[in-house]
Motif scaffolding. Structure first.
Motif, PDB file in Angstrom:
ATOM      1  N   GLU A 101       0.734  -0.976  -0.207  1.00 44.30           N
ATOM      2  CA  GLU A 101      -0.112   0.329  -0.019  1.00 44.30           C
ATOM      3  C   GLU A 101       0.565   1.327   0.061  1.00 44.30           C
ATOM      4  N   ALA A 160       1.820   1.854  -3.408  1.00 42.51           N
ATOM      5  CA  ALA A 160       0.795   2.337  -4.210  1.00 42.51           C
ATOM      6  C   ALA A 160       1.050   3.966  -3.731  1.00 42.51           C
ATOM      7  N   PHE A 161       1.381   4.151  -1.894  1.00 41.95           N
ATOM      8  CA  PHE A 161       1.025   6.189  -2.070  1.00 41.95           C
ATOM      9  C   PHE A 161       1.589   6.519  -2.270  1.00 41.95           C
ATOM     10  N   ALA A 162       3.131   6.087  -2.554  1.00 40.38           N
ATOM     11  CA  ALA A 162       4.498   6.959  -3.473  1.00 40.38           C
ATOM     12  C   ALA A 162       4.126   6.632  -4.604  1.00 40.38           C
ATOM     13  N   ASN A 163       3.455   6.376  -5.392  1.00 38.31           N
ATOM     14  CA  ASN A 163       3.053   6.081  -7.294  1.00 38.31           C
ATOM     15  C   ASN A 163       2.224   7.447  -7.281  1.00 38.31           C
ATOM     16  N   ALA A 164       1.357   7.684  -6.040  1.00 36.23           N
ATOM     17  CA  ALA A 164       0.729   8.399  -6.458  1.00 36.23           C
ATOM     18  C   ALA A 164       0.664   9.665  -6.940  1.00 36.23           C
ATOM     19  N   GLN A 165      -0.667   9.154  -8.118  1.00 37.10           N
ATOM     20  CA  GLN A 165      -1.221  10.888  -8.533  1.00 37.10           C
ATOM     21  C   GLN A 165      -2.171  11.973  -8.691  1.00 37.10           C
ATOM     22  N   THR A 166      -2.832  12.624  -8.181  1.00 34.66           N
ATOM     23  CA  THR A 166      -3.579  13.738  -8.136  1.00 34.66           C
ATOM     24  C   THR A 166      -4.375  13.326  -9.082  1.00 34.66           C
ATOM     25  N   PRO A 167      -5.673  12.843  -9.543  1.00 34.32           N
ATOM     26  CA  PRO A 167      -6.346  12.948 -10.687  1.00 34.32           C
ATOM     27  C   PRO A 167      -6.805  14.115 -10.630  1.00 34.32           C
ATOM     28  N   GLY A 214      -6.492   8.934  -5.425  1.00 32.09           N
ATOM     29  CA  GLY A 214      -4.970   9.593  -6.077  1.00 32.09           C
ATOM     30  C   GLY A 214      -3.998   7.900  -5.930  1.00 32.09           C
ATOM     31  N   ALA A 215      -3.952   7.512  -5.109  1.00 33.23           N
ATOM     32  CA  ALA A 215      -2.888   5.987  -5.191  1.00 33.23           C
ATOM     33  C   ALA A 215      -3.436   4.704  -6.160  1.00 33.23           C
ATOM     34  N   PHE A 269      -5.309   6.414  -8.649  1.00 31.34           N
ATOM     35  CA  PHE A 269      -5.493   7.358  -9.969  1.00 31.34           C
ATOM     36  C   PHE A 269      -3.679   6.329 -10.373  1.00 31.34           C
ATOM     37  N   GLY A 270      -2.949   6.844  -9.623  1.00 35.44           N
ATOM     38  CA  GLY A 270      -1.647   6.524  -9.738  1.00 35.44           C
ATOM     39  C   GLY A 270      -1.186   4.694 -10.373  1.00 35.44           C
TER      40      GLY A 270
END
Lengths: 272, 192
Positions: free
Chosen positions: A50, A53-60, B33-34, B36-37
């Protein structure tokens, strides 16, 4: 079974990643219920992935949230009104409940009269027996309902109050979750830090009850030094602690009642 | 850990099961965010990623009653929904047709952009630094399996390693990730 060997086999990683076979999945789920170590290991693997995945998060893109909510609302309006059973929450088919039609009975008057009497007595027997049964089952239903209500009330004690929900949903509030350390790995402490006023709140402190004369104390890590952020109790309510500058991380120690100027115990929980 | 948790998982699930709009807001704020990434990494197209994020949230909303917390975390469950929808999309006929129209050059520019993470979530920068230290082969392995949904057999073929070794290799990759994350905690612990 040797739990350590099972953990070392890599099957738990396969399980979390969705690579395990049906047989392995059933086995892992069974063991997770049986052995807390396996459950904790699964959770640790999930947490690591998890975090990835959060380290690679992108803002929609902006506006997508409203668009999705509009879609959800449109969908729920389309659905027809259904009659739900209050107890089970299952849908009731109203057509099914119509009683079957009774068919006639033919024969001589005497036979009819005798049979009617017999039938009447039989029906009365059945009726009273079923009444008794129903009364019995109603009683047990009522008892169960009572138990369920007591449970509900109990679980509601831990639910957040509306004022607490609005605090954590405030955009100027930054939330962090502290996780329990050695000895209380399943504990969590939820913090809310107000980016405008610098006040820090303990929203939920789910830690073991401290020994008499002791209290948990929160520390903010600022410039690589622990700054006293106040003491808190274990209760189902949000507690406002001190004002602290923007912190790199937070940690909780167990100190004597009223707190200590410097941390003296092991870390009970920490997080960023 | 470092995710933006505003509410305990159990409470989020119960808000969602009650079809409470606040549940949706918390869900979106914490996880969009997660997710979407993940979606973007699989489909590599902004338009498709927007549609897929929408489909993912609709599916989460509709199927929340199927989520069983004893079998795993809410994120693992949601991540699987996002990943499966995205993989289905990439494998579908209309996606393959449209992606053929993109020139090599455009593709490269897109990927470079993606590497720079121009859209990256500001909150995740600290965590990103930690994950960046992961060995490239471990990172690639995690991405193939976790993001792209590769099976063990496909990994074995991709790397030319025996099927039996795949599990060990994956365990090592996840273990390395876990060690790095706990290293972050040790830094904090050292101060006390």
């Amino acid at each position: 079974m040797n739990i350590q060997e099972y953990i070392a086999s890599g099957v738990l990683e396969s399980y979390v990643l969705g690579l395990a076979s049906e047989k392995e999945v059933a086995e892992v789920e069974q063991f997770a219920l049986q052995y807390p170590e396996i459950k904790a290991e699964i959770r640790a693997i999930e947490d690591a992935l998890e975090s990835y995945a959060f380290a690679n998060a992108q803002t929609p893109p902006a506006g997508l949230e409203d668009k999705i909510w509009a879609q959800i609302e449109a969908e729920s309006n389309e659905k027809q009104t259904k009659v739900l059973d209050f107890e089970s929450g299952k849908e009731i088919d109203l057509d099914e409940k119509k009683p079957p039609k009774l068919t006639g009975f033919y024969g001589s008057y005497l036979r009819i009269a005798a049979s009617v009497a017999l039938l009447g007595s039989l029906l009365a027997n059945i009726y009273f027996a079923s009444q008794w049964k129903e009364a019995k089952s109603n009683l047990s239903l009522a008892v169960n309902e009572n138990i369920k209500l007591q449970k509900d009330i109990k679980s509601q004690e831990g639910m957040m109050k509306p004022s607490e929900v609005s605090l954590i949903m405030d955009p100027q509030i930054k939330m962090s979750k502290l996780v329990g350390q050695k000895g209380s790995e399943n504990s969590t402490v939820m913090l809310a830090w107000d980016t405008k006023t610098n006040k820090v709140y303990v929203v939920r402190g789910n830690l073991p009850t401290p020994p008499a004369g002791m209290q948990y104390q929160l520390w903010a890590i600022v410039d690589d030094k622990p700054v006293d952020a106040g003491v808190f109790d274990i209760k189902n309510n949000t507690q406002e602690l001190k004002k602290v500058p923007p912190a790199k991380a937070f940690a909780v120690t167990l100190e004597k009642q009223g707190g200590s100027p410097v941390p003296t115990s092991d870390i009970m929980a920490m997080g960023i | 850990m470092a995710r933006r948790i505003s509410i305990a998982e159990e409470e989020l699930v119960s808000l969602l099961k009650n079809k409470d709009q606040r549940g949706f807001n918390v869900l979106y704020n914490n996880y969009s965010g997660a997710l979407f990434g993940v979606i973007n990494k699989i489909v590599q197209s902004d338009d498709d990623a927007n549609d897929l994020l929408q489909d993912t949230f609709l599916k989460i909303w509709r199927n929340i009653d199927n989520y069983d917390s004893s079998k795993g975390s809410i994120f693992t469950w949601m991540m699987n929904i996002a990943r499966n929808l995205s993989i289905d999309k990439v494998r579908s006929a209309d996606f393959r047709d449209s992606s053929q129209n993109i020139s090599m050059e455009q593709n490269v520019i897109y990927q470079v952009d993606n590497e720079h993470q121009t859209l990256m979530d500001v909150d995740s920068i600290g965590l990103r630094k930690v994950v960046d230290n992961l060995k490239p082969e471990y990172r690639q392995l995690i991405e193939l399996v976790y993001y792209q949904g590769y099976t063990q057999a496909e990994v074995s073929e991709e790397y030319g390693i025996p099927l039996g070794t795949v599990k060990t290799r994956i365990k090592a990759a996840v273990g390395s990730l876990r060690a790095m994350l706990s290293g972050l905690w040790l830094v904090v612990a050292f101060l006390f």
